[in-house]
Design a protein around this motif. Sequence first.
Motif, short mmCIF file in Angstrom:
data_model
loop_
_atom_site.label_atom_id
_atom_site.label_comp_id
_atom_site.label_asym_id
_atom_site.label_seq_id
_atom_site.Cartn_x
_atom_site.Cartn_y
_atom_site.Cartn_z
N CYS A 65 0.84 -1.22 0.00
CA CYS A 65 0.00 0.00 0.00
C CYS A 65 0.86 1.26 0.00
O CYS A 65 0.58 2.22 -0.72
CB CYS A 65 -0.92 0.01 1.22
SG CYS A 65 -2.26 -1.18 1.13
N GLU A 68 2.48 1.92 -3.39
CA GLU A 68 1.54 2.41 -4.40
C GLU A 68 1.24 3.90 -4.24
O GLU A 68 0.90 4.58 -5.22
CB GLU A 68 0.23 1.62 -4.31
CG GLU A 68 0.34 0.20 -4.84
CD GLU A 68 -0.91 -0.63 -4.54
OE1 GLU A 68 -1.93 -0.03 -4.15
OE2 GLU A 68 -0.84 -1.86 -4.69
N THR A 69 1.37 4.42 -3.03
CA THR A 69 0.92 5.80 -2.77
C THR A 69 2.05 6.80 -2.46
O THR A 69 1.80 8.01 -2.49
CB THR A 69 -0.07 5.82 -1.58
OG1 THR A 69 0.57 5.25 -0.43
CG2 THR A 69 -1.31 4.99 -1.91
N GLN A 76 8.95 6.89 0.45
CA GLN A 76 8.50 5.50 0.55
C GLN A 76 9.29 4.73 1.61
O GLN A 76 8.70 4.05 2.45
CB GLN A 76 8.68 4.82 -0.82
CG GLN A 76 8.32 3.34 -0.85
CD GLN A 76 8.61 2.75 -2.22
OE1 GLN A 76 8.26 3.32 -3.25
NE2 GLN A 76 9.27 1.60 -2.24
#
Length: 201
Positions: A65, A68-69, A76
């Motif tokens: 998750c 992905e964002t 990250q």
Amino acid sequence: MRDRIIHKSSELFLTLGFKSVTMDDIASTMGISKKTIYVHFSNKTKLVEAVTFTLFENICDGIDCICETAPNPISQLYDIKMFVMQHLKNEQASPLFQLKKYYPSIHDALKSKQFEKMHESVSESLAKGIETSVFRPNIDVEFIARLYFNGMTGIKDEIIFPREKFNMHYLMESFLEYHLRAIVTDKGMTILNNFINKNQS
């Protein structure tokens, strides 16, 4: 019931240790009979295995998750670090050390799965960092992805980094900064400095 047993066992194992917690302890805490546990798990080793890989899958889902964002590869890595720290906050019994000592085959299987997952996600992150000019274009992605895994695994070795001298938050923070300083561009260094300053304030 199987999921309930895994969930409660996870809490006990992370707090008290894989070795210390017995099937009687789990049954007593849950208010069920030991026979009920044995319907789902033939022995404690099978339960430890189920708990270990359920925790691993949950962490993998959270990391996916984040990947992905996250707006950039540096963010990250910091978000993943915070997520992992949240999962480790209730650990009081060095569960990884106990897993290696008392359940070596499960530990080795876990390490293999961890390597596969981390190698894949870190390689993708490094490639994205090169593409977006936050990491240097000439870095060896395959080498650095493996080096990162080795470093993250190494800082958990309590013989080399005893907990009375180094807490896990300090180790993860310091290793992450060490890793990123070696590969960032000037653009990446600006982003990294923002994270360092934010964490120090």
